[in-house]
Design a protein around this motif. Structure first.
Motif, PDB file in Angstrom:
ATOM      1  N   THR A 424      57.773  51.530  40.681  1.00 40.65           N
ATOM      2  CA  THR A 424      56.358  51.960  40.535  1.00 40.65           C
ATOM      3  C   THR A 424      55.878  52.814  41.201  1.00 40.65           C
ATOM      4  N   SER A 425      54.456  53.157  41.188  1.00 42.34           N
ATOM      5  CA  SER A 425      53.984  54.263  41.953  1.00 42.34           C
ATOM      6  C   SER A 425      52.621  53.716  42.690  1.00 42.34           C
ATOM      7  N   HIS A 426      52.272  54.391  43.710  1.00 39.46           N
ATOM      8  CA  HIS A 426      50.937  54.332  44.361  1.00 39.46           C
ATOM      9  C   HIS A 426      50.672  55.348  45.200  1.00 39.46           C
ATOM     10  N   ASP A 427      49.327  55.921  44.984  1.00 36.59           N
ATOM     11  CA  ASP A 427      48.739  57.023  45.612  1.00 36.59           C
ATOM     12  C   ASP A 427      50.021  58.301  45.621  1.00 36.59           C
ATOM     13  N   GLY A 428      50.473  58.281  44.375  1.00 31.32           N
ATOM     14  CA  GLY A 428      51.657  59.394  44.106  1.00 31.32           C
ATOM     15  C   GLY A 428      52.982  59.403  44.604  1.00 31.32           C
ATOM     16  N   GLU A 429      53.165  58.222  45.099  1.00 26.87           N
ATOM     17  CA  GLU A 429      54.554  57.942  45.900  1.00 26.87           C
ATOM     18  C   GLU A 429      55.250  56.752  44.781  1.00 26.87           C
ATOM     19  N   THR A 430      56.571  57.102  44.472  1.00 20.59           N
ATOM     20  CA  THR A 430      57.267  56.247  43.838  1.00 20.59           C
ATOM     21  C   THR A 430      57.912  55.184  44.581  1.00 20.59           C
ATOM     22  N   LEU A 431      57.730  53.632  44.285  1.00 16.52           N
ATOM     23  CA  LEU A 431      57.907  52.882  45.188  1.00 16.52           C
ATOM     24  C   LEU A 431      58.722  51.691  44.319  1.00 16.52           C
ATOM     25  N   ALA A 432      59.536  50.720  45.120  1.00 21.16           N
ATOM     26  CA  ALA A 432      60.174  49.522  44.457  1.00 21.16           C
ATOM     27  C   ALA A 432      59.196  48.586  44.564  1.00 21.16           C
ATOM     28  N   ARG A 433      59.465  47.626  43.322  1.00 22.98           N
ATOM     29  CA  ARG A 433      58.439  46.509  43.147  1.00 22.98           C
ATOM     30  C   ARG A 433      59.442  45.068  42.414  1.00 22.98           C
ATOM     31  N   PHE A 434      59.046  44.051  43.052  1.00 18.70           N
ATOM     32  CA  PHE A 434      59.512  42.844  42.619  1.00 18.70           C
ATOM     33  C   PHE A 434      58.367  41.801  42.036  1.00 18.70           C
ATOM     34  N   ALA A 435      58.524  41.540  40.826  1.00 15.76           N
ATOM     35  CA  ALA A 435      57.503  40.706  40.243  1.00 15.76           C
ATOM     36  C   ALA A 435      58.301  39.235  40.109  1.00 15.76           C
ATOM     37  N   ILE A 436      57.970  38.186  40.995  1.00 15.69           N
ATOM     38  CA  ILE A 436      58.863  37.046  40.919  1.00 15.69           C
ATOM     39  C   ILE A 436      58.071  35.962  40.267  1.00 15.69           C
ATOM     40  N   VAL A 437      58.250  35.646  39.033  1.00 11.50           N
ATOM     41  CA  VAL A 437      57.605  34.409  38.503  1.00 11.50           C
ATOM     42  C   VAL A 437      58.612  33.630  37.915  1.00 11.50           C
ATOM     43  N   ASN A 438      59.956  33.649  38.034  1.00 10.49           N
ATOM     44  CA  ASN A 438      60.871  32.882  37.323  1.00 10.49           C
ATOM     45  C   ASN A 438      61.300  31.996  38.240  1.00 10.49           C
ATOM     46  N   PRO A 439      60.992  30.694  38.117  1.00 15.42           N
ATOM     47  CA  PRO A 439      61.676  29.573  38.936  1.00 15.42           C
ATOM     48  C   PRO A 439      63.127  29.650  39.174  1.00 15.42           C
ATOM     49  N   LEU A 440      63.911  30.168  38.494  1.00 11.77           N
ATOM     50  CA  LEU A 440      65.352  30.358  38.474  1.00 11.77           C
ATOM     51  C   LEU A 440      65.760  31.540  39.301  1.00 11.77           C
ATOM     52  N   THR A 441      64.900  32.414  39.804  1.00 17.64           N
ATOM     53  CA  THR A 441      65.261  33.477  40.764  1.00 17.64           C
ATOM     54  C   THR A 441      65.342  32.939  42.128  1.00 17.64           C
ATOM     55  N   THR A 442      66.318  33.309  42.461  1.00 13.30           N
ATOM     56  CA  THR A 442      66.833  32.575  44.039  1.00 13.30           C
ATOM     57  C   THR A 442      66.871  33.708  45.143  1.00 13.30           C
ATOM     58  N   GLU A 443      67.039  33.012  46.303  1.00 13.61           N
ATOM     59  CA  GLU A 443      67.217  34.075  47.413  1.00 13.61           C
ATOM     60  C   GLU A 443      68.420  34.923  47.315  1.00 13.61           C
ATOM     61  N   ASP A 444      69.511  34.510  46.989  1.00 12.61           N
ATOM     62  CA  ASP A 444      70.585  35.281  46.507  1.00 12.61           C
ATOM     63  C   ASP A 444      70.565  36.338  45.688  1.00 12.61           C
ATOM     64  N   ASP A 445      69.628  36.223  44.625  1.00  9.71           N
ATOM     65  CA  ASP A 445      69.204  37.367  43.824  1.00  9.71           C
ATOM     66  C   ASP A 445      68.453  38.209  44.535  1.00  9.71           C
TER      67      ASP A 445
END
Length: 454
Positions: A424-445
């Motif tokens: 994603t980006s913010h204020d012109g900077e490219t960034l990484a982003r996690f959107a976590i809405v799946n209950p099957l997503t784990t800490e190991d993921d």
């Protein structure tokens, strides 16, 4: 014509479709898959539609073998881009029932059972938000239509108030922020309205103090709505809803809350206090196909006073008189659409089947995984958090990376079938982003994805 008849071939196709659907529902995990180019798809499916049909089994095989693998599985536990969709098995299965039932859910006359069930699901959401007993609305396609419909109702109401007052004012503006969803700007273009952006505070929130300054500067009588966000898509930010509600009440301006993604957090006790003030909204949306585990497409649109929305949206034609003259609840009276499927039924079915406690537990789990992800970023020396997570979206930077590095990393994740995480980006900077809405997503993921950036 045998197209509409149930033949032996239909029987065989039905069995194969049910087998395919069951197999897909049993997959754990589901395949991530990847897109193909137009030329590649032309090669395998370009001649699919012909004057003589191939038959249902051949059509299903074409989809299953060639087209489905070219579609990303949004319910994959490491699909953390945009806002994913992870429907419950019950909701996904019941979508088959809805499709097979030929229900028109636009009016009470034609679909009272479906409308009644949808209204039960809407009532649960309204109660989570603290809206009054008379609140109600409809399930629409998505947040874009939900926001547009709410703003149409807001403008109609504001202009009728101005006309009765005889002030000569004609409200044509809405107040929002740079963090508001892109659908707000789209709604303004469709409505030929002006969007006035309010500066945010140091937490990137819209506040009543900043809002009041902008309203006074531009003339509060020119505004017909204020749009606050309960969980922005890029950062998951919840605006200062209570102070915004105070200012809207002071100036008599419609208060709309866009909770398309984040509104589901109302079901989680650990973050419920962040939403104080939402109960004062004139309209509110939340997409069950985002964080409430329903299949596409499903947005819950609620009004504090549904009668105002009905005035704005009811369509009039002689063939519709039998519906408009009825006091019963017709969902099409509350949005810009007329024809509608019973898109809220899979969500209702899942609520009935699983119970609301299961929803609370699932949402709390995704919040716990997000907190873990933030802690993992904070303990690693090559990444850093950009903003603390309010909900289940975490934005962070990989130190030393340029835009091309983020994109190369994202492309490699997909090529390796490890995950789908676009920058994603913010204020012109490219960034990484996690959107976590799946209950099957784990800490190991989360560990696997962060390790891949090392």
């Amino acid at each position: 014509m045998t197209v509409h008849q149930f033949t032996d071939e239909t029987q065989a196709l039905a069995a194969e479709i049910l087998r395919y659907s069951e197999e897909r529902l049993r997959m754990d995990p589901v395949p991530l898959d990847s897109p193909l180019t137009r030329a590649e798809l032309d090669d395998v499916a370009g001649a699919a539609i012909q004057s003589e049909g191939r038959g249902g089994l051949a059509a299903l095989d074409l989809f299953a073998q060639k087209l489905a693998p070219a579609c990303l599985s949004i319910d994959h536990p490491r699909y953390l881009s945009f806002i994913p969709c992870a429907p419950t098995r019950e909701a996904a299965m019941f979508d088959l029932v809805v499709g097979a039932s030929s229900i028109y859910a636009g009016s009470w006359l034609e679909g009272s059972g479906a409308v009644y069930a949808e209204n039960q699901a809407l009532r649960w959401i309204a109660d989570l938000a603290g809206l009054p007993a008379e609140a109600g609305g409809s399930f629409v396609q998505g947040g874009t239509i939900g926001n547009l419909s709410a703003l149409v109702a807001a403008r109609t109401t504001a202009r009728e108030v101005a006309e009765r007052a005889g002030t000569g004012a004609r409200p044509y503006r809405i107040a929002a922020t740079v963090g508001s969803h892109s659908s707000i700007a789209t709604a303004c273009r469709v409505m030929d309205a002006d969007e006035v952006q309010v500066p945010v505070n140091d937490r990137m929130q819209l506040t009543g103090e900043r809002l009041r300054e902008v309203l006074l500067e531009n003339g509060p009588e020119t505004f017909f709505a204020v749009v606050a966000t309960a969980g922005s898509t890029n950062f998951g930010i919840i605006d200062d809803l209570e102070s915004i509600a105070d200012v809207c009440e002071e100036f008599g301006i419609w208060f709309h809350v866009d909770g398309a993604y984040g509104g589901a957090g109302l079901a989680a006790p650990s973050v419920r206090e962040k939403y104080v003030g939402v109960e004062r909204a004139d309209s509110f949306i939340v997409d069950p196909h985002k964080w409430l585990f329903a299949p596409f497409d499903c947005c819950a649109l609620l009004y504090r006073d549904p009668n105002l929305a009905r005035v704005a949206h009811t369509q009039h034609a002689t063939y519709l008189d039998v519906l408009n003259d009825s006091p019963e609840w017709n969902p099409t009276d509350y949005s810009v659409g007329l024809t509608r499927r019973a898109r809220g039924l899979p969500f209702w079915f899942s609520l009935v089947a699983n119970g609301t406690d299961a929803y609370t537990q699932a949402i709390e789990h995704t919040l716990d995984v997000t907190r873990f992800a933030q802690a993992e970023v904070e303990r690693r020396d090559y990444v850093e958090v950009v903003r603390d997570a309010d909900l289940s979206v975490l934005v962070f930077r990989r130190l030393g990376w340029k835009s091309e590095d983020y994109h190369a990393w994202s492309d490699q994740l997909l090529a390796d079938q490890t995950g789908f995480v676009v920058p994603t980006s913010h204020d012109g900077e490219t960034l990484a982003r996690f959107a976590i809405v799946n209950p099957l997503t784990t800490e190991d993921d989360i560990r696997i994805l962060l390790d891949s950036m090392a």
